[in-house]
Design an enzyme around this catalytic site. Sequence first.
Site, PDB file in Angstrom:
ATOM      1  N   CYS A   1       0.869  -1.180   0.000  1.00 44.19           N
ATOM      2  CA  CYS A   1       0.000   0.000   0.000  1.00 44.19           C
ATOM      3  C   CYS A   1       0.905   1.229   0.000  1.00 44.19           C
ATOM      4  CB  CYS A   1      -0.986  -0.024   1.165  1.00 44.19           C
ATOM      5  SG  CYS A   1      -0.261   0.198   2.811  1.00 44.19           S
TER       6      CYS A   1
ATOM      7  N   ASN B   1       2.560   1.477   4.303  1.00 44.03           N
ATOM      8  CA  ASN B   1       2.794   0.201   4.974  1.00 44.03           C
ATOM      9  C   ASN B   1       2.450   0.242   6.459  1.00 44.03           C
ATOM     10  OD1 ASN B   1       5.541  -2.049   5.626  1.00 44.03           O
ATOM     11  ND2 ASN B   1       3.530  -2.610   4.925  1.00 44.03           N
TER      12      ASN B   1
ATOM     13  N   CYS C   1      -1.316   0.625   7.243  1.00 39.94           N
ATOM     14  CA  CYS C   1      -2.759   0.350   7.350  1.00 39.94           C
ATOM     15  C   CYS C   1      -3.156  -0.890   6.541  1.00 39.94           C
ATOM     16  CB  CYS C   1      -3.588   1.551   6.875  1.00 39.94           C
ATOM     17  SG  CYS C   1      -3.377   3.053   7.844  1.00 39.94           S
ATOM     18  N   ARG C   2      -3.337  -0.699   5.247  1.00 38.11           N
ATOM     19  CA  ARG C   2      -3.890  -1.766   4.410  1.00 38.11           C
ATOM     20  C   ARG C   2      -2.958  -2.951   4.206  1.00 38.11           C
ATOM     21  NH1 ARG C   2      -5.485   2.109  -0.437  1.00 38.11           N
ATOM     22  NH2 ARG C   2      -3.676   3.174   0.426  1.00 38.11           N
ATOM     23  N   SER C   3      -1.711  -2.703   3.840  1.00 36.61           N
ATOM     24  CA  SER C   3      -0.829  -3.839   3.544  1.00 36.61           C
ATOM     25  C   SER C   3      -0.468  -4.662   4.774  1.00 36.61           C
ATOM     26  CB  SER C   3       0.413  -3.395   2.765  1.00 36.61           C
ATOM     27  OG  SER C   3       1.160  -2.438   3.461  1.00 36.61           O
TER      28      SER C   3
ATOM     29  N   ASP D   1      -8.177   3.699   1.258  1.00 40.87           N
ATOM     30  CA  ASP D   1      -7.250   4.004   2.342  1.00 40.87           C
ATOM     31  C   ASP D   1      -8.039   4.500   3.551  1.00 40.87           C
ATOM     32  OD1 ASP D   1      -5.182   4.767   4.002  1.00 40.87           O
ATOM     33  OD2 ASP D   1      -4.197   6.042   2.517  1.00 40.87           O
TER      34      ASP D   1
END
Length: 163
Positions: free
Chosen positions: A9, A12, A14-16, A127
């Site tokens: 993401c 690095n 939140c999402r990933s 995001d």
Amino acid sequence: MTYHVCFVCTGNICRSPMAESVFRARTVEAGLADLVEVDSAGTDGWHEGDGADPRTVSVLEDHGYGTEHTARRFDRSWFDRLDLVIALDTGHLASLRRLAPTARDAEKVRLLRSYDPAAGSDLDVPDPYYGGLDGFEECLEMVEAASDGLLAAVREQVEGRAV
């Protein structure tokens, strides 16, 4: 031979890392933990060395996932060792494909939600960073929904290597 998957993401945090935790749990449940290495990175290095966003950690813990994480920036040299690079949105997909040293490396980059047949045409995982906890919950739902399809694709590759 180990199969390497990296989720990417922006920062690095939140999402990933969320996708990394969920997919690692899926590989353990499937008995593939010894055959599949899972990690994550960001397209940018703003948060390098930081842990995951506290909201990510909270949502992961609330749903029984591990939360150990240190942010890092994706490096183009990693393409040599990675089998699959999973982008969390179309912006990451484009950035990673531009970064890829070869056309073969660019083909390794895929969108996470492309593995979710119910995702429709919007394949971005939004995001959640600038919103509230509900955005992180929504992110987790999207990640979980795509992880089963991704696991099936990875299992097929891992089993194909064993033949």
